[in-house]
Design a protein around this motif. Sequence first.
Motif, PDB file in Angstrom:
ATOM      1  N   ASP A   1       0.808  -1.216   0.000  1.00  0.00           N
ATOM      2  CA  ASP A   1       0.000   0.000   0.000  1.00  0.00           C
ATOM      3  C   ASP A   1       0.850   1.278   0.000  1.00  0.00           C
ATOM      4  OD1 ASP A   1      -2.359  -1.453   0.010  1.00  0.00           O
ATOM      5  OD2 ASP A   1      -2.461  -1.515   2.199  1.00  0.00           O
ATOM      6  N   SER A   2       2.149   1.138   0.113  1.00  0.00           N
ATOM      7  CA  SER A   2       3.030   2.313   0.084  1.00  0.00           C
ATOM      8  C   SER A   2       3.239   2.779  -1.347  1.00  0.00           C
ATOM      9  CB  SER A   2       4.386   1.957   0.699  1.00  0.00           C
ATOM     10  OG  SER A   2       5.070   1.012  -0.128  1.00  0.00           O
ATOM     11  N   GLY A   3       3.814   3.960  -1.487  1.00  0.00           N
ATOM     12  CA  GLY A   3       4.149   4.440  -2.818  1.00  0.00           C
ATOM     13  C   GLY A   3       5.101   3.500  -3.531  1.00  0.00           C
ATOM     14  N   LEU A   4       6.067   2.953  -2.786  1.00  0.00           N
ATOM     15  CA  LEU A   4       6.986   1.975  -3.371  1.00  0.00           C
ATOM     16  C   LEU A   4       6.229   0.733  -3.813  1.00  0.00           C
ATOM     17  CD1 LEU A   4       9.954   2.256  -0.831  1.00  0.00           C
ATOM     18  CD2 LEU A   4      10.043   2.834  -3.265  1.00  0.00           C
TER      19      LEU A   4
ATOM     20  N   CYS B   1      13.160   5.590  -5.182  1.00  0.00           N
ATOM     21  CA  CYS B   1      12.935   5.702  -3.740  1.00  0.00           C
ATOM     22  C   CYS B   1      13.192   7.125  -3.266  1.00  0.00           C
ATOM     23  CB  CYS B   1      13.830   4.716  -3.002  1.00  0.00           C
ATOM     24  SG  CYS B   1      13.575   4.684  -1.220  1.00  0.00           S
ATOM     25  N   THR B   2      14.259   7.735  -3.758  1.00  0.00           N
ATOM     26  CA  THR B   2      14.568   9.118  -3.383  1.00  0.00           C
ATOM     27  C   THR B   2      13.475  10.065  -3.841  1.00  0.00           C
ATOM     28  OG1 THR B   2      16.951   8.689  -3.447  1.00  0.00           O
ATOM     29  CG2 THR B   2      16.238  10.978  -3.698  1.00  0.00           C
ATOM     30  N   GLU B   3      12.995   9.867  -5.060  1.00  0.00           N
ATOM     31  CA  GLU B   3      11.921  10.721  -5.582  1.00  0.00           C
ATOM     32  C   GLU B   3      10.663  10.606  -4.733  1.00  0.00           C
ATOM     33  OE1 GLU B   3       9.137  11.018  -9.597  1.00  0.00           O
ATOM     34  OE2 GLU B   3      11.069   9.975  -9.694  1.00  0.00           O
ATOM     35  N   LEU B   4      10.287   9.372  -4.398  1.00  0.00           N
ATOM     36  CA  LEU B   4       9.085   9.173  -3.590  1.00  0.00           C
ATOM     37  C   LEU B   4       9.278   9.709  -2.172  1.00  0.00           C
ATOM     38  CD1 LEU B   4       8.056   5.574  -4.724  1.00  0.00           C
ATOM     39  CD2 LEU B   4       6.916   7.724  -5.288  1.00  0.00           C
TER      40      LEU B   4
ATOM     41  N   GLN C   1       6.031   7.757   3.170  1.00  0.00           N
ATOM     42  CA  GLN C   1       6.705   7.429   4.427  1.00  0.00           C
ATOM     43  C   GLN C   1       7.599   6.203   4.304  1.00  0.00           C
ATOM     44  OE1 GLN C   1       6.648   9.484   7.188  1.00  0.00           O
ATOM     45  NE2 GLN C   1       8.371   8.140   7.702  1.00  0.00           N
ATOM     46  N   ALA C   2       7.152   5.208   3.566  1.00  0.00           N
ATOM     47  CA  ALA C   2       7.971   4.006   3.406  1.00  0.00           C
ATOM     48  C   ALA C   2       9.296   4.350   2.729  1.00  0.00           C
ATOM     49  CB  ALA C   2       7.214   2.959   2.600  1.00  0.00           C
ATOM     50  N   ALA C   3       9.232   5.175   1.711  1.00  0.00           N
ATOM     51  CA  ALA C   3      10.457   5.586   1.014  1.00  0.00           C
ATOM     52  C   ALA C   3      11.348   6.412   1.931  1.00  0.00           C
ATOM     53  CB  ALA C   3      10.110   6.369  -0.241  1.00  0.00           C
ATOM     54  N   ARG C   4      10.740   7.294   2.716  1.00  0.00           N
ATOM     55  CA  ARG C   4      11.520   8.084   3.669  1.00  0.00           C
ATOM     56  C   ARG C   4      12.211   7.186   4.698  1.00  0.00           C
ATOM     57  NH1 ARG C   4      10.197  13.803   5.076  1.00  0.00           N
ATOM     58  NH2 ARG C   4       9.497  14.749   3.130  1.00  0.00           N
ATOM     59  N   ASP C   5      11.510   6.157   5.127  1.00  0.00           N
ATOM     60  CA  ASP C   5      12.102   5.237   6.101  1.00  0.00           C
ATOM     61  C   ASP C   5      13.291   4.490   5.504  1.00  0.00           C
ATOM     62  OD1 ASP C   5      10.214   6.000   7.956  1.00  0.00           O
ATOM     63  OD2 ASP C   5       8.932   4.237   7.659  1.00  0.00           O
ATOM     64  N   VAL C   6      13.196   4.124   4.225  1.00  0.00           N
ATOM     65  CA  VAL C   6      14.310   3.449   3.561  1.00  0.00           C
ATOM     66  C   VAL C   6      15.520   4.377   3.468  1.00  0.00           C
ATOM     67  CG1 VAL C   6      15.120   2.450   1.383  1.00  0.00           C
ATOM     68  CG2 VAL C   6      12.870   1.837   2.271  1.00  0.00           C
ATOM     69  N   VAL C   7      15.291   5.616   3.040  1.00  0.00           N
ATOM     70  CA  VAL C   7      16.396   6.572   2.944  1.00  0.00           C
ATOM     71  C   VAL C   7      17.021   6.813   4.316  1.00  0.00           C
ATOM     72  CG1 VAL C   7      17.012   8.961   2.391  1.00  0.00           C
ATOM     73  CG2 VAL C   7      15.479   7.680   0.875  1.00  0.00           C
ATOM     74  N   ALA C   8      16.181   6.910   5.343  1.00  0.00           N
ATOM     75  CA  ALA C   8      16.698   7.124   6.698  1.00  0.00           C
ATOM     76  C   ALA C   8      17.530   5.930   7.164  1.00  0.00           C
ATOM     77  CB  ALA C   8      15.552   7.379   7.670  1.00  0.00           C
ATOM     78  N   LEU C   9      17.112   4.714   6.817  1.00  0.00           N
ATOM     79  CA  LEU C   9      17.882   3.525   7.173  1.00  0.00           C
ATOM     80  C   LEU C   9      19.268   3.578   6.537  1.00  0.00           C
ATOM     81  CD1 LEU C   9      18.239   0.647   8.288  1.00  0.00           C
ATOM     82  CD2 LEU C   9      17.113  -0.182   6.190  1.00  0.00           C
ATOM     83  N   ILE C  10      19.311   3.923   5.257  1.00  0.00           N
ATOM     84  CA  ILE C  10      20.607   4.031   4.574  1.00  0.00           C
ATOM     85  C   ILE C  10      21.435   5.142   5.220  1.00  0.00           C
ATOM     86  CG2 ILE C  10      21.739   4.541   2.380  1.00  0.00           C
ATOM     87  CD1 ILE C  10      20.398   1.786   2.506  1.00  0.00           C
ATOM     88  N   GLY C  11      20.780   6.231   5.596  1.00  0.00           N
ATOM     89  CA  GLY C  11      21.486   7.322   6.272  1.00  0.00           C
ATOM     90  C   GLY C  11      22.087   6.879   7.595  1.00  0.00           C
ATOM     91  N   ARG C  12      21.342   6.102   8.363  1.00  0.00           N
ATOM     92  CA  ARG C  12      21.876   5.615   9.647  1.00  0.00           C
ATOM     93  C   ARG C  12      23.065   4.690   9.432  1.00  0.00           C
ATOM     94  NH1 ARG C  12      16.373   5.101  10.673  1.00  0.00           N
ATOM     95  NH2 ARG C  12      16.439   2.825  10.538  1.00  0.00           N
ATOM     96  N   ARG C  13      22.956   3.808   8.449  1.00  0.00           N
ATOM     97  CA  ARG C  13      24.091   2.938   8.138  1.00  0.00           C
ATOM     98  C   ARG C  13      25.303   3.766   7.717  1.00  0.00           C
ATOM     99  NH1 ARG C  13      21.289  -1.621   4.267  1.00  0.00           N
ATOM    100  NH2 ARG C  13      20.094  -2.762   5.861  1.00  0.00           N
ATOM    101  N   LEU C  14      25.055   4.765   6.895  1.00  0.00           N
ATOM    102  CA  LEU C  14      26.135   5.656   6.486  1.00  0.00           C
ATOM    103  C   LEU C  14      26.764   6.321   7.697  1.00  0.00           C
ATOM    104  CD1 LEU C  14      27.685   7.119   4.210  1.00  0.00           C
ATOM    105  CD2 LEU C  14      25.825   8.807   4.173  1.00  0.00           C
TER     106      LEU C  14
END
Length: 318
Positions: free
Chosen positions: A204-207, A222-225, A231-244
């Motif tokens: 049900d997310s944009g992704l 994912c970045t565009e969304l 929110q799902a896309a934002r959560d993915v980007v945030a996860l990558i940011g935390r790993r970074l």
Amino acid sequence: MAGGCVIGVDLGGTKLLAGAVDADLRVHHRAHRLPRVRDTAALVDLVVAEVREVQQAAGEEVRAVGFGIPSLMDLARGVAVHTTHLPLRDAPIRDLLAERLGVPVVVDNDATCAMLAEHHAGAAMGARHAVLLTIGTGIGGGLVVDGRIVRGAVGAAAELGHVVVDLDGPPCQGSCPNNGCLEVMASGSALGREALRVARAAPDSGLGRALAAGTEVTGALCTELAHDGDQAARDVVALIGRRLGVGIASFVNVFNPEVVVVGGGVIAAGELLLEPARQEVARRALRPSRDVVRIVQARFGADAGMLGAALLAMEAAR
């Protein structure tokens, strides 16, 4: 550009960018291609065609050409020793290209070239101690210590993307023998993989809707969304940011830099990526290093590697 021009070339895992560059780092002509080749000879042919296209557009004599290559380098011999994302293995790339182009050629690691540009006139300008990460298909690293670019004993230093951040993590990309490298955890490729995982798990997310509609789920999508508010896309980007941020915290502890510059295609996520990374660094890095470091976006964006390669060419043409 009176008296001829120099050309800088940034050869990446998924892009080939070349430009005629003047002393003020203005790009007068540029060409862009996708390096979809299977062997070294075809890659050299593609690079030569790109340089000649730029030279013809510039209409001037080419004084020198600089190349940024995503490879472990032996700079004294001009050899690309090991390249994860391109067909280059122990390839005498400097001599091959100089012979074909008939002008002085200088080669270096692509992320080192990006650091040259950012330190010369970009986000690391004036810093005596700086770290740079280029985040695209993989993760490259550049390093300035005491005002000097660090290249190591033969030119293979600052492979920061291959610092292990998870001992039991997934196998790294390409032919890297490690598991859990920063590259496999926080690169653009990792962003795409996580986005696809979430798209399948959250229909049900944009992704999820994009996947159901037959759209390829990539890091760029994912970045565009995420920017559009999914929110799902934002959560993915945030996860990558935390790993970074986990990786950056280690670099802060080891190098005590004034600034960490983040560039490459994934930086299109902007603060959606950088703020989670900063928060992770604040939790993990040691004082006093964490109190002085700034984590910022690269000034030159996708042009950084090309501009740094042009700076190398200017030096060779003197």
